[in-house]
Design a protein around this motif. Sequence first.
Motif, PDB file in Angstrom:
ATOM      1  N   HIS A 127       0.661  -1.099   0.049  1.00  0.00           N
ATOM      2  CA  HIS A 127       0.149   0.045   0.054  1.00  0.00           C
ATOM      3  C   HIS A 127       0.997   1.125   0.113  1.00  0.00           C
ATOM      4  CE1 HIS A 127      -3.268  -2.574   2.280  1.00  0.00           C
ATOM      5  NE2 HIS A 127      -3.163  -2.700   0.825  1.00  0.00           N
ATOM      6  N   ILE A 128       0.396   2.382  -0.371  1.00  0.00           N
ATOM      7  CA  ILE A 128       0.723   3.600  -0.615  1.00  0.00           C
ATOM      8  C   ILE A 128       0.395   4.577   0.403  1.00  0.00           C
ATOM      9  CG2 ILE A 128       1.833   5.505  -2.100  1.00  0.00           C
ATOM     10  CD1 ILE A 128       2.919   2.958  -2.905  1.00  0.00           C
ATOM     11  N   TYR A 129       1.226   5.038   1.337  1.00  0.00           N
ATOM     12  CA  TYR A 129       0.428   5.789   2.422  1.00  0.00           C
ATOM     13  C   TYR A 129       1.463   6.366   3.280  1.00  0.00           C
ATOM     14  CZ  TYR A 129       0.526   1.680   5.664  1.00  0.00           C
ATOM     15  OH  TYR A 129       1.148   0.787   6.484  1.00  0.00           O
ATOM     16  N   ARG A 130       1.277   7.275   4.040  1.00  0.00           N
ATOM     17  CA  ARG A 130       2.413   8.026   5.021  1.00  0.00           C
ATOM     18  C   ARG A 130       1.416   7.984   6.240  1.00  0.00           C
ATOM     19  NH1 ARG A 130       3.063  12.363   2.684  1.00  0.00           N
ATOM     20  NH2 ARG A 130       5.264  12.075   2.078  1.00  0.00           N
ATOM     21  N   MET A 131       1.808   7.029   7.205  1.00  0.00           N
ATOM     22  CA  MET A 131       1.196   6.989   8.836  1.00  0.00           C
ATOM     23  C   MET A 131       2.083   6.944   9.845  1.00  0.00           C
ATOM     24  SD  MET A 131      -1.771   4.216   9.483  1.00  0.00           S
ATOM     25  CE  MET A 131      -2.878   4.228  10.968  1.00  0.00           C
ATOM     26  N   ASP A 132       1.618   7.720  10.634  1.00  0.00           N
ATOM     27  CA  ASP A 132       2.366   7.514  12.083  1.00  0.00           C
ATOM     28  C   ASP A 132       1.591   6.521  12.844  1.00  0.00           C
ATOM     29  OD1 ASP A 132       3.653   7.577  14.569  1.00  0.00           O
ATOM     30  OD2 ASP A 132       3.572   9.890  14.580  1.00  0.00           O
ATOM     31  N   TYR A 133       2.385   5.155  13.122  1.00  0.00           N
ATOM     32  CA  TYR A 133       1.642   4.416  13.953  1.00  0.00           C
ATOM     33  C   TYR A 133       1.273   4.561  15.142  1.00  0.00           C
ATOM     34  CZ  TYR A 133       2.628   1.804   9.366  1.00  0.00           C
ATOM     35  OH  TYR A 133       2.647   1.391   8.033  1.00  0.00           O
ATOM     36  N   SER A 134       1.841   5.573  15.856  1.00  0.00           N
ATOM     37  CA  SER A 134       1.887   5.637  17.148  1.00  0.00           C
ATOM     38  C   SER A 134       0.524   6.031  17.809  1.00  0.00           C
ATOM     39  CB  SER A 134       3.015   6.934  17.715  1.00  0.00           C
ATOM     40  OG  SER A 134       4.260   6.701  17.336  1.00  0.00           O
ATOM     41  N   PRO A 135      -0.053   6.980  16.998  1.00  0.00           N
ATOM     42  CA  PRO A 135      -1.318   7.429  17.723  1.00  0.00           C
ATOM     43  C   PRO A 135      -2.397   6.044  17.429  1.00  0.00           C
ATOM     44  CG  PRO A 135      -0.756   9.241  16.103  1.00  0.00           C
ATOM     45  CD  PRO A 135       0.101   7.958  16.038  1.00  0.00           C
ATOM     46  N   MET A 136      -2.242   5.172  16.779  1.00  0.00           N
ATOM     47  CA  MET A 136      -3.084   3.961  16.568  1.00  0.00           C
ATOM     48  C   MET A 136      -2.873   2.903  17.602  1.00  0.00           C
ATOM     49  SD  MET A 136      -3.275   1.537  13.409  1.00  0.00           S
ATOM     50  CE  MET A 136      -4.510  -0.140  13.409  1.00  0.00           C
ATOM     51  N   ILE A 137      -1.676   2.926  18.007  1.00  0.00           N
ATOM     52  CA  ILE A 137      -1.126   1.958  19.215  1.00  0.00           C
ATOM     53  C   ILE A 137      -1.643   2.684  20.566  1.00  0.00           C
ATOM     54  CG2 ILE A 137       0.869   1.132  20.284  1.00  0.00           C
ATOM     55  CD1 ILE A 137       2.405   1.132  17.584  1.00  0.00           C
ATOM     56  N   ALA A 138      -1.584   4.023  20.720  1.00  0.00           N
ATOM     57  CA  ALA A 138      -2.422   4.609  21.625  1.00  0.00           C
ATOM     58  C   ALA A 138      -3.823   4.419  21.825  1.00  0.00           C
ATOM     59  CB  ALA A 138      -2.016   6.055  21.639  1.00  0.00           C
ATOM     60  N   TYR A 249      -2.769   1.447  -9.671  1.00  0.00           N
ATOM     61  CA  TYR A 249      -1.273   1.822  -9.990  1.00  0.00           C
ATOM     62  C   TYR A 249      -1.023   2.881 -10.842  1.00  0.00           C
ATOM     63  CZ  TYR A 249       3.816   0.683 -10.981  1.00  0.00           C
ATOM     64  OH  TYR A 249       5.143   0.745 -11.066  1.00  0.00           O
ATOM     65  N   TRP A 250      -1.601   2.861 -11.953  1.00  0.00           N
ATOM     66  CA  TRP A 250      -1.518   4.055 -12.838  1.00  0.00           C
ATOM     67  C   TRP A 250      -1.920   5.341 -12.207  1.00  0.00           C
ATOM     68  CZ3 TRP A 250      -4.795   7.057 -15.749  1.00  0.00           C
ATOM     69  CH2 TRP A 250      -3.951   7.772 -16.912  1.00  0.00           C
ATOM     70  N   GLU A 251      -3.077   5.233 -11.979  1.00  0.00           N
ATOM     71  CA  GLU A 251      -3.739   6.696 -11.147  1.00  0.00           C
ATOM     72  C   GLU A 251      -3.076   7.012 -10.252  1.00  0.00           C
ATOM     73  OE1 GLU A 251      -7.781   5.277  -9.985  1.00  0.00           O
ATOM     74  OE2 GLU A 251      -8.536   5.433 -12.097  1.00  0.00           O
ATOM     75  N   ALA A 252      -2.553   6.039  -9.182  1.00  0.00           N
ATOM     76  CA  ALA A 252      -1.504   6.827  -8.210  1.00  0.00           C
ATOM     77  C   ALA A 252      -0.586   7.284  -8.585  1.00  0.00           C
ATOM     78  CB  ALA A 252      -1.231   5.505  -7.163  1.00  0.00           C
ATOM     79  N   HIS A 253       0.057   6.962  -9.715  1.00  0.00           N
ATOM     80  CA  HIS A 253       1.186   7.758 -10.335  1.00  0.00           C
ATOM     81  C   HIS A 253       0.846   9.089 -10.922  1.00  0.00           C
ATOM     82  CE1 HIS A 253       3.782   3.973  -9.934  1.00  0.00           C
ATOM     83  NE2 HIS A 253       4.701   4.658 -10.270  1.00  0.00           N
ATOM     84  N   MET A 254      -0.232   9.227 -11.604  1.00  0.00           N
ATOM     85  CA  MET A 254      -0.744  10.087 -12.280  1.00  0.00           C
ATOM     86  C   MET A 254      -1.022  11.192 -11.299  1.00  0.00           C
ATOM     87  SD  MET A 254      -0.289   9.663 -15.602  1.00  0.00           S
ATOM     88  CE  MET A 254       1.022   8.572 -15.156  1.00  0.00           C
ATOM     89  N   ALA A 255      -1.597  10.937 -10.112  1.00  0.00           N
ATOM     90  CA  ALA A 255      -1.931  11.863  -9.178  1.00  0.00           C
ATOM     91  C   ALA A 255      -0.539  12.618  -8.518  1.00  0.00           C
ATOM     92  CB  ALA A 255      -2.818  11.175  -8.050  1.00  0.00           C
ATOM     93  N   LEU A 256       0.743  11.893  -8.438  1.00  0.00           N
ATOM     94  CA  LEU A 256       1.615  12.452  -7.941  1.00  0.00           C
ATOM     95  C   LEU A 256       2.206  13.787  -8.866  1.00  0.00           C
ATOM     96  CD1 LEU A 256       3.826   9.140  -7.448  1.00  0.00           C
ATOM     97  CD2 LEU A 256       2.711  10.787  -5.640  1.00  0.00           C
ATOM     98  N   LEU A 257       1.656  13.661 -10.196  1.00  0.00           N
ATOM     99  CA  LEU A 257       1.896  14.869 -11.060  1.00  0.00           C
ATOM    100  C   LEU A 257       0.936  16.170 -10.828  1.00  0.00           C
ATOM    101  CD1 LEU A 257       2.362  12.402 -14.087  1.00  0.00           C
ATOM    102  CD2 LEU A 257       4.166  13.251 -12.416  1.00  0.00           C
ATOM    103  N   ASP A 258       0.302  16.059  -9.912  1.00  0.00           N
ATOM    104  CA  ASP A 258      -0.772  17.274  -9.930  1.00  0.00           C
ATOM    105  C   ASP A 258       0.123  18.266  -9.253  1.00  0.00           C
ATOM    106  OD1 ASP A 258      -2.915  15.777 -10.516  1.00  0.00           O
ATOM    107  OD2 ASP A 258      -3.687  15.580  -8.684  1.00  0.00           O
TER     108      ASP A 258
END
Length: 439
Positions: A127-138, A249-258
């Motif tokens: 999966h493609i994402y940015r997540m700090d797992y600390s709040p979920m563990i808390a 996969y293609w859409e996630a790449h194209m979204a990076l170009l916004d």
Amino acid sequence: MSKVLAVILAGGQGERLSLLSQKRAKPAVPFAGKYRIIDFALSNCVNSGITDVAVLTQYRPHSLHDHIGIGKPWDLDRQKGGIHLLQPYIGHLESDWYQGTADAVYQNLGFIMEEQCDYVLILAGDHIYRMDYSPMIAFHQQHGADVTLGAVIVPIEEGHRFGILETDASGKVVSFEEKPSQPRGTLGSMGIYVFNKDTLARVLLENAQAAGGADFGHNIIPTMVERSERVFAYPFAGYWQDVGTIQSYWEAHMALLDDKPAFDLYDPSWVIHTRSEERPPAHVRSAAKITSSLISHGCIIKGQVEHSVLSPGVIVEEGAVVRDSIILFDCVIKAGSTIDRAILDKEVEVGKDCQIGTGDDMTPNRLEPSRLNSGITLIGKRTCLPDHLKVGRNCKIGTDLRPEDFTTDTLASGETIEDRTFAHGWERERARSRENARS
């Protein structure tokens, strides 16, 4: 501070990615030019302060193992904790390939129980994402949960691809259905679970003794919900993308170009780490034209690149045009060729004056109509296309093909040229075996 062991499930074949996962595990598929998909889960771990990470591999793990190595790019090359690469093996008790996500963890339960940890964070490696797992563990600790699921809002029309859950006002999960044909809601499981270590061991052992199924989403989580165990959902509102299909996969790449992409690769507070080869800077020649694109190091651009993502080492020659496409490592687009809405795997060579992705015929691929139906054409690793080849939409061209493998200079939309390397290699191996038997 409670100690957490992260377990990344990275053994899946990823059939929906077609050629891209034919010769590599899905988490090893390149993404956003210089990265691999697994880099995002690994980077999330270290950025969240989790430095004890086990990666469970199985399907074609060689490139994944080579990429991760001893974990140095993620500061996981440690004497205590660090990275652990675990594969299925034949032993006294374990004697089979992983049969599902839960079975993969169950077969490594001995390793997990020996680890000095309080919680086990189970992650998908694709999966493609940015997540700090600390709040979920808390959140998990505060709610006294047995297991906590990461949850996101998904479009109702995409609900059949996810585990769909319902919660009460406190966040406790009251129903869970994996990949329902008719979703009852839009709250989807991210495939991220925080388990108390002892709870994880108990439910996996109970499931094994009952000869239950082998998957968290299909078996473990629904059973826990039915028993009214303390299953909670942690809501996640950030960017998260399952890139398990060619279209996503293609859409996630194209979204990076916004101009203002939803997922920002340039956030200095949350660096995505990766193993990166030493290459010279990208060189954009005087006649080149580039718009809204990501160009990686080592690229040489002499032609035109529009709204595309180029991995390291790509060469675009004079008069060539790359448009709305994803070009992976060390591809060469020769002079006068046009690439439109295509994905080229590593080391593809496109001959002179080719047209890849041409015309308005959107006939779905004859062999993979559910995967290639939106106009994207795929070309497999190390294939060398002949000069003047014309390829339509939704086409699939296999791996390791040579110009002599193309019997025509036109491939109509929806058609496929199969990968012949495996068949040839198999025949060679059979002949070698017969010769060895004679000797």
